[in-house]
Scaffold this active site. Structure first.
Site, PDB file in Angstrom:
ATOM      1  N   LYS A   1       3.783  -6.294   2.297  1.00 13.03           N
ATOM      2  CA  LYS A   1       3.637  -5.154   0.691  1.00 13.03           C
ATOM      3  C   LYS A   1       5.060  -5.424   0.154  1.00 13.03           C
ATOM      4  O   LYS A   1       6.266  -6.150   0.933  1.00 13.03           O
ATOM      5  CB  LYS A   1       3.843  -3.633   1.041  1.00 13.03           C
ATOM      6  CG  LYS A   1       2.332  -3.748   1.462  1.00 13.03           C
ATOM      7  CD  LYS A   1       1.208  -4.088   0.998  1.00 13.03           C
ATOM      8  CE  LYS A   1      -0.087  -4.037   0.768  1.00 13.03           C
ATOM      9  NZ  LYS A   1      -0.820  -3.973   1.826  1.00 13.03           N
TER      10      LYS A   1
HETATM   11  C1  LIG Z   1      -5.700  -1.372  -1.232  1.00 11.82           C
HETATM   12  C2  LIG Z   1      -4.986  -1.095   0.070  1.00 11.82           C
HETATM   13  N1  LIG Z   1      -5.050  -0.259   0.280  1.00 11.82           N
HETATM   14  C3  LIG Z   1      -4.272   0.549   1.156  1.00 11.82           C
HETATM   15  C4  LIG Z   1      -4.198  -0.233   1.923  1.00 11.82           C
HETATM   16  C5  LIG Z   1      -3.511   0.493   3.645  1.00 11.82           C
HETATM   17  O1  LIG Z   1      -2.623  -0.492   3.866  1.00 11.82           O
HETATM   18  P1  LIG Z   1      -1.492   0.418   4.797  1.00 11.82           P
HETATM   19  O2  LIG Z   1      -1.787  -0.882   6.125  1.00 11.82           O
HETATM   20  O3  LIG Z   1      -0.648   0.846   5.068  1.00 11.82           O
HETATM   21  O4  LIG Z   1      -2.179   1.343   5.587  1.00 11.82           O
HETATM   22  C6  LIG Z   1      -4.398  -1.332   2.182  1.00 11.82           C
HETATM   23  C7  LIG Z   1      -3.697  -2.484   3.017  1.00 11.82           C
HETATM   24  O5  LIG Z   1      -3.407  -4.235   3.306  1.00 11.82           O
HETATM   25  C8  LIG Z   1      -4.655  -2.246   1.068  1.00 11.82           C
HETATM   26  O6  LIG Z   1      -4.652  -3.325   0.438  1.00 11.82           O
END
Ligand SMILES: Cc1ncc(COP(=O)(O)O)c(C=O)c1O
Length: 396
Positions: free
Chosen positions: A195
């Protein structure tokens, strides 16, 4: 800012160029080392500092640090009292964790198709999906591009719905001059290493009402009314109370020690992303083979977590999957963000979704791919991507 660039991408030659890599500078490393040397790596003063810094950056009253955006989305839903029998409206064009977080509460995900140009939920279609069971809307700022939030919040107000913005891609993005997180109800960010900033896995929630923030703080740590620091520090009180069956979603001080310096450089890193995006946009102007990110009819700043293009198979003479494979032969890695959720077997079997239900999301899902983009990517590395695409499409 001096960055640590993995050896395999340090040269602008034929070494493999990944679609992204975390941007870790010396200050970030020193901060993590200092935390390790301190002997306290669990949730404690660094998490408190990180939350304070986040609230300041986001211009938001409450920040709650967690161990991923996935847990943040789930925590937000639970803190809003959403559960069995409820419905939550979201988009099919997202990572599965958005939809899974709804399912984990016992609620039903209700999908609404996306827009052709932004790839975000089509706000004009939300009202038709509202039923007496609808409790919340979970829009996703896809690739970092803000959803059209003004009309969405108008709908939420009209039907008394909570809004949990999945801002996993959107830290540093803004909508009509206002930073995502500085207004609205709840926003959830991801600090996964790919990210825009990282805590080496991790996430955070910005929340505007104190009651919900309090619930989240308790629920993120087993339902205990104090975190470890509140119990074991000199001024702490070892006694604890459990007031709800909570979760293990807290962020550690080691993660926060990475996040604190990362946040300081976020805007600088996002400007670098923007410069690279501008170069891609200039290079692909007028190409029929691919559709680069398109014009958006409202004022915004896109933090561009992802630079997503659509492959137009007729003009390109190949499918998206074929193009990704060809670019691999040029030692260039690409991403696939994201196949539409309703096309996966689990969701089809459980919710009777089928191809044809959300035609715009399907067209995008079949054609989308992400080109390499990360703040420390050099012009030379980016030129390799552009040259490879020019060769593939026989452009001068
Ligand atoms: C749109 C979206 N929501 C939620 C997440 C979840 O993130 P995390 O990996 O921090 O749980 C991601 C991960 O890529 C995502 O792209």
């Amino acid at each position: 800012m001096s960055h640590v660039v993995p050896k395999n991408i340090s040269q602008e030659n034929e070494d493999f160029l990944p679609f992204t890599t975390a941007c870790i500078d010396e200050e970030t490393i020193e901060s993590a080392v200092a935390c390790l040397r301190s002997g306290w790596v669990a949730t404690g003063p660094r998490v408190q500092q990180f939350e304070k810094d986040l609230s300041h950056y986001l211009e938001c009253p409450h920040s709650v640090a967690v161990n991923s955006a996935t847990s943040g989305l789930h925590l937000a839903l639970v803190a809003c009292g959403i559960g069995k029998g409820d419905e939550v409206i979201t988009t099919p064009l997202t990572f599965v964790s958005t939809v899974n977080s709804i399912i984990h509460t016992g609620a039903t995900p209700v999908l609404v198709d996306v827009e052709d140009n932004t790839y975000n939920i089509d706000v004009s279609k939300i009202e038709a999906a509202i039923t007496p069971r609808t409790k919340a809307i979970m829009p996703v700022h896809f690739t970092g591009l803000s959803v059209d939030l003004d009309p969405l919040y108008d709908i939420a107000k009209k039907y008394n719905l909570r809004v949990i913005e999945d801002a996993a891609h959107a830290i540093g993005s803004s909508y009509k001059g206002r930073k995502i997180g500085s207004f609205g109800d709840i926003q959830v960010y991801s600090f996964h290493p790919c990210k825009n900033m990282t805590t080496a896995e991790g996430g955070a929630i910005s929340v505007h009402d104190e009651e919900t923030a309090k619930k989240m703080r308790v629920l993120r740590f087993h339902g205990i009314d104090k975190d470890a620091w509140d119990r074991y520090s000199k001024d702490g009180d070892q006694n604890l109370n459990v007031i709800a069956p909570g979760y293990k979603y807290n962020m550690s001080d080691l993660q926060a020690s990475i996040g604190i310096p990362q946040l300081k450089k976020l805007d600088e890193m996002n400007v670098k992303r923007q410069k690279l995006v501008d170069r891609y946009q200039e290079a692909f102007k007028g190409w029929d083979e691919i559709t680069p990110p398109q014009n958006v009819p409202y004022d915004h700043f896109n933090a561009f977590h992802i630079y997503a293009i659509l492959v137009n198979p007729e003009a390109a003479g190949r499918t998206r999957d074929e193009l990704i494979t060809e670019l691999k032969n040029y030692n260039i890695g690409c991403g696939l963000h994201y196949p539409a959720v309703h096309l996966f077997p689990y969701y089809q079997e459980t919710y009777n979704f089928k191809r044809g239900d959300f035609p715009r999301a399907e067209t995008i899902s079949d054609r989308i791919m992400s080109l390499p983009l990360f703040p420390q990517m050099s012009d030379g590395q980016q030129n390799r991507v552009i040259s490879a695409l020019k060769q593939i499409f026989n452009k001068s």
